[in-house]
Motif scaffolding. Structure first.
Motif, PDB file in Angstrom:
ATOM      1  N   GLU A 165       0.829  -1.211   0.000  1.00  0.00           N
ATOM      2  CA  GLU A 165       0.000   0.000   0.000  1.00  0.00           C
ATOM      3  C   GLU A 165       0.863   1.260   0.000  1.00  0.00           C
ATOM      4  O   GLU A 165       0.541   2.251  -0.657  1.00  0.00           O
ATOM      5  CB  GLU A 165      -0.954  -0.016   1.192  1.00  0.00           C
ATOM      6  CG  GLU A 165      -2.054  -1.058   1.049  1.00  0.00           C
ATOM      7  CD  GLU A 165      -2.864  -1.270   2.315  1.00  0.00           C
ATOM      8  OE1 GLU A 165      -3.899  -1.965   2.235  1.00  0.00           O
ATOM      9  OE2 GLU A 165      -2.482  -0.744   3.390  1.00  0.00           O
ATOM     10  N   SER A 289      -8.480   5.204  -3.379  1.00  0.00           N
ATOM     11  CA  SER A 289      -7.641   4.364  -4.228  1.00  0.00           C
ATOM     12  C   SER A 289      -6.618   3.561  -3.429  1.00  0.00           C
ATOM     13  O   SER A 289      -6.138   4.003  -2.375  1.00  0.00           O
ATOM     14  CB  SER A 289      -6.911   5.233  -5.265  1.00  0.00           C
ATOM     15  OG  SER A 289      -6.298   4.427  -6.236  1.00  0.00           O
ATOM     16  N   ASP A 292      -4.529  -3.630  -5.705  1.00  0.00           N
ATOM     17  CA  ASP A 292      -5.570  -4.657  -5.787  1.00  0.00           C
ATOM     18  C   ASP A 292      -5.873  -5.301  -4.437  1.00  0.00           C
ATOM     19  O   ASP A 292      -7.004  -5.683  -4.160  1.00  0.00           O
ATOM     20  CB  ASP A 292      -5.198  -5.726  -6.821  1.00  0.00           C
ATOM     21  CG  ASP A 292      -3.797  -6.317  -6.594  1.00  0.00           C
ATOM     22  OD1 ASP A 292      -3.178  -6.012  -5.552  1.00  0.00           O
ATOM     23  OD2 ASP A 292      -3.330  -7.073  -7.467  1.00  0.00           O
ATOM     24  N   SER A 293      -4.863  -5.351  -3.557  1.00  0.00           N
ATOM     25  CA  SER A 293      -5.067  -5.945  -2.229  1.00  0.00           C
ATOM     26  C   SER A 293      -5.970  -5.093  -1.340  1.00  0.00           C
ATOM     27  O   SER A 293      -6.438  -5.554  -0.299  1.00  0.00           O
ATOM     28  CB  SER A 293      -3.721  -6.145  -1.532  1.00  0.00           C
ATOM     29  OG  SER A 293      -3.023  -4.909  -1.448  1.00  0.00           O
ATOM     30  N   LYS A 295      -8.834  -3.725  -2.416  1.00  0.00           N
ATOM     31  CA  LYS A 295     -10.188  -3.711  -2.977  1.00  0.00           C
ATOM     32  C   LYS A 295     -11.236  -4.013  -1.907  1.00  0.00           C
ATOM     33  O   LYS A 295     -12.250  -3.310  -1.784  1.00  0.00           O
ATOM     34  CB  LYS A 295     -10.286  -4.721  -4.114  1.00  0.00           C
ATOM     35  CG  LYS A 295     -11.614  -4.674  -4.846  1.00  0.00           C
ATOM     36  CD  LYS A 295     -11.661  -5.641  -6.023  1.00  0.00           C
ATOM     37  CE  LYS A 295     -13.016  -5.548  -6.730  1.00  0.00           C
ATOM     38  NZ  LYS A 295     -13.124  -6.514  -7.839  1.00  0.00           N
ATOM     39  N   GLU A 299     -14.339  -1.705  -0.357  1.00  0.00           N
ATOM     40  CA  GLU A 299     -15.712  -2.223  -0.389  1.00  0.00           C
ATOM     41  C   GLU A 299     -16.354  -2.097   0.991  1.00  0.00           C
ATOM     42  O   GLU A 299     -17.539  -1.743   1.102  1.00  0.00           O
ATOM     43  CB  GLU A 299     -15.706  -3.687  -0.854  1.00  0.00           C
ATOM     44  CG  GLU A 299     -15.492  -3.839  -2.351  1.00  0.00           C
ATOM     45  CD  GLU A 299     -15.351  -5.300  -2.777  1.00  0.00           C
ATOM     46  OE1 GLU A 299     -15.290  -6.181  -1.879  1.00  0.00           O
ATOM     47  OE2 GLU A 299     -15.287  -5.546  -4.002  1.00  0.00           O
ATOM     48  N   ILE A 319     -14.156   5.239  -6.665  1.00  0.00           N
ATOM     49  CA  ILE A 319     -13.143   4.291  -6.186  1.00  0.00           C
ATOM     50  C   ILE A 319     -12.361   3.795  -7.394  1.00  0.00           C
ATOM     51  O   ILE A 319     -12.947   3.302  -8.371  1.00  0.00           O
ATOM     52  CB  ILE A 319     -13.807   3.113  -5.448  1.00  0.00           C
ATOM     53  CG1 ILE A 319     -14.585   3.626  -4.225  1.00  0.00           C
ATOM     54  CG2 ILE A 319     -12.759   2.087  -5.019  1.00  0.00           C
ATOM     55  CD1 ILE A 319     -15.401   2.546  -3.518  1.00  0.00           C
ATOM     56  N   ILE A 321      -9.169   1.280  -8.278  1.00  0.00           N
ATOM     57  CA  ILE A 321      -8.281   0.263  -7.722  1.00  0.00           C
ATOM     58  C   ILE A 321      -7.129  -0.030  -8.680  1.00  0.00           C
ATOM     59  O   ILE A 321      -7.338  -0.283  -9.871  1.00  0.00           O
ATOM     60  CB  ILE A 321      -9.067  -1.041  -7.417  1.00  0.00           C
ATOM     61  CG1 ILE A 321     -10.185  -0.777  -6.387  1.00  0.00           C
ATOM     62  CG2 ILE A 321      -8.131  -2.156  -6.922  1.00  0.00           C
ATOM     63  CD1 ILE A 321      -9.700  -0.305  -5.026  1.00  0.00           C
ATOM     64  N   ASP A 322      -5.917   0.046  -8.150  1.00  0.00           N
ATOM     65  CA  ASP A 322      -4.703  -0.402  -8.836  1.00  0.00           C
ATOM     66  C   ASP A 322      -4.471   0.289 -10.183  1.00  0.00           C
ATOM     67  O   ASP A 322      -4.094  -0.354 -11.165  1.00  0.00           O
ATOM     68  CB  ASP A 322      -4.747  -1.937  -9.032  1.00  0.00           C
ATOM     69  CG  ASP A 322      -3.343  -2.538  -9.075  1.00  0.00           C
ATOM     70  OD1 ASP A 322      -2.428  -1.941  -8.495  1.00  0.00           O
ATOM     71  OD2 ASP A 322      -3.178  -3.594  -9.713  1.00  0.00           O
TER      72      ASP A 322
END
Length: 456
Positions: A165, A289, A292-293, A295, A299, A319, A321-322
């Protein structure tokens, strides 16, 4: 455990060298009076730069013999340090960035006390008076940049995040820097440091030599989130509410990275403000943002917002992501709308005067056990008021987690009790439990004991 310390006398590099005798006298009086403890604690936090620590109480106990004194001279002032953390020095000479931060502490602590708190010109019981005070503190710190197009991106996120991250926040900062955008954060480690680090590389590639890396903090949090060394403009607001207002009035858009209770507080703050009817048509790019980890993390945040503040709040953010490049492109497009809006309404580019901030978001909240227990956490109120009270709940948890005063209060009186509608309490409990499970409450390697108890 003994920690390396050093004694030193340091001079300011710039504005404080030309203080008048009266100003120096005022500064001397203030630093030796009731303000000394706040001044000392903030100075110690600045000197602790780069340390892997997020516990305000632990920091103060680690350096119990640290002293800082103002020395009055004909030309201005110097600071005399005794038993200061040695890591702030290289071969006995203080690192220049830390020197700047130390004198920023002097400037802001003294200015707020002399010119704001004891000045009838600032009506701190009114909304406009508080906003006026925030503006004057920022202007005094010389961080407002007139005659400049909007380009300041506020980056929020946790101090305790995974390496993946952190690296992602750097990639986003790099993409923002390549597009000539500046960075503003809470100035600490983790998701506050990453975007600044990435932007410095982006700016270097574009030969931008005057990039702004603005850090905004307050006395309660600075010990747990010592300013990172990339910050080239540091400003210390008197409390968390004025700090948050400084973010949203100076910034032209916000990117939120993964984090814990403090990040949830910031999200609830900005959404609560954007939900006010007066801000309905105001462009304010807001992007969540992470890699992928992250996500599942976003949510959870999105579900919490949906269930408490509703679809209207969800419409105020996107949002991504990645995809660091997409984040930067969307932010740049959003800031173009901000510029057009401000130009049309004749509002300043450097301070968002038109943004309506309800007094409930401005009044300082003292997270005592009684105040935490009596928060209005129920659905029978306007959405922006529910956001304000949820913000206070998370703010109290931050206090209990990392602030010296909060940690001591928990040790003395036990957990904060948080009461409310069973539906909201279940959602909050689930969200907080996920923060704990993902090690977002404290730095890795430290056992987390919750400072709160959720009661439906």
């Amino acid at each position: 455990m003994k920690h390396d310390v050093i004694d030193a006398q340091i001079s300011p590099d710039g504005r404080l060298e030309v203080l008048s005798r009266q100003e120096v006298g005022k500064l001397l009086d203030s630093s030796q009076g009731g303000l000394y403890q706040t001044f000392r604690n903030c100075a110690l936090a600045v000197l602790n730069c780069g340390s892997a620590m997020d516990d305000g109480k632990e920091l103060l106990e680690r350096y119990p013999d640290f002293e800082i004194r103002v020395v009055q001279e004909q030309r201005g002032i110097k600071l005399r340090l005794k038993n200061a953390p040695a890591q702030a020095f290289v071969d006995g000479v203080m690192i220049k960035g830390i020197n700047e931060h130390l004198f920023a502490v002097v400037r802001d602590i003294i200015y707020a006390d002399n010119e704001i708190n004891h000045n009838p010109h600032f009506e701190l019981e009114t909304s406009s008076g508080i906003s006026n005070a925030v503006f004057h503190i920022l202007r005094n710190a010389n961080i407002l940049r007139p005659m400049t197009n909007p380009k300041l991106v506020v980056c929020w996120g946790g101090h305790s995040i995974s390496r993946k991250e952190y690296d992602y926040s750097k990639l986003v900062g790099h993409e923002l820097g390549l597009r000539g955008l500046d960075i503003c954060t809470g100035c600490g480690p983790g998701a506050m440091k990453g975007p600044m680090k990435g932007a410095t590389i982006g700016h270097a590639k574009q030969r931008i030599k005057n990039g702004q890396y603005l850090g905004i903090t307050e006395p309660g949090i600075i010990a747990a989130e010592s300013p990172n060394p990339i910050v080239n403009d540091l400003v210390i607001l008197p409390d968390i509410e004025k700090r948050l207002e400084a973010f949203v009035r100076t910034g032209h858009g916000v990117v939120v990275f993964p984090g814990g209770a403090g990040t949830a507080e910031e999200i609830l703050y900005i959404l609560g403000i954007l939900l006010h009817p007066d801000n309905k048509d105001m462009p304010f790019p807001l992007i969540f943002s992470g890699p992928d980890s992250a996500k599942a993390y976003f949510e959870q945040i999105d579900n919490f917002i949906s269930a408490t503040l509703g679809s209207e709040a969800q419409r105020r953010y996107q949002i991504i992501i990645d995809d660091p490049g997409q984040v930067a492109r969307e932010m740049q497009a959003g800031i173009s709308q901000v510029r057009a809006f401000r130009k049309h309404h004749g509002d300043a580019y450097y301070f968002n005067w038109q943004l309506k901030i309800d007094p409930v978001f401005q009044e300082p909240f003292n997270p005592t056990h009684v105040n935490m227990k009596t928060l209005a956490l129920h659905k029978d109120q306007d959405k922006h008021l529910l956001a304000a009270n949820l913000r206070r709940a998370f703010s109290g948890i931050v206090t209990g987690n990392v602030k010296d005063s909060g940690i001591r209060a928990i040790e003395q009186y036990g957990h904060f009790e948080i009461h409310g509608d069973s539906h909201i309490m279940t959602l909050m409990d689930t969200l907080l439990a996920s923060f704990v499970a993902q090690h977002r409450m404290k730095l890795p390697g430290k056992k987390y004991s919750p400072c709160y108890r959720i009661i439906a």
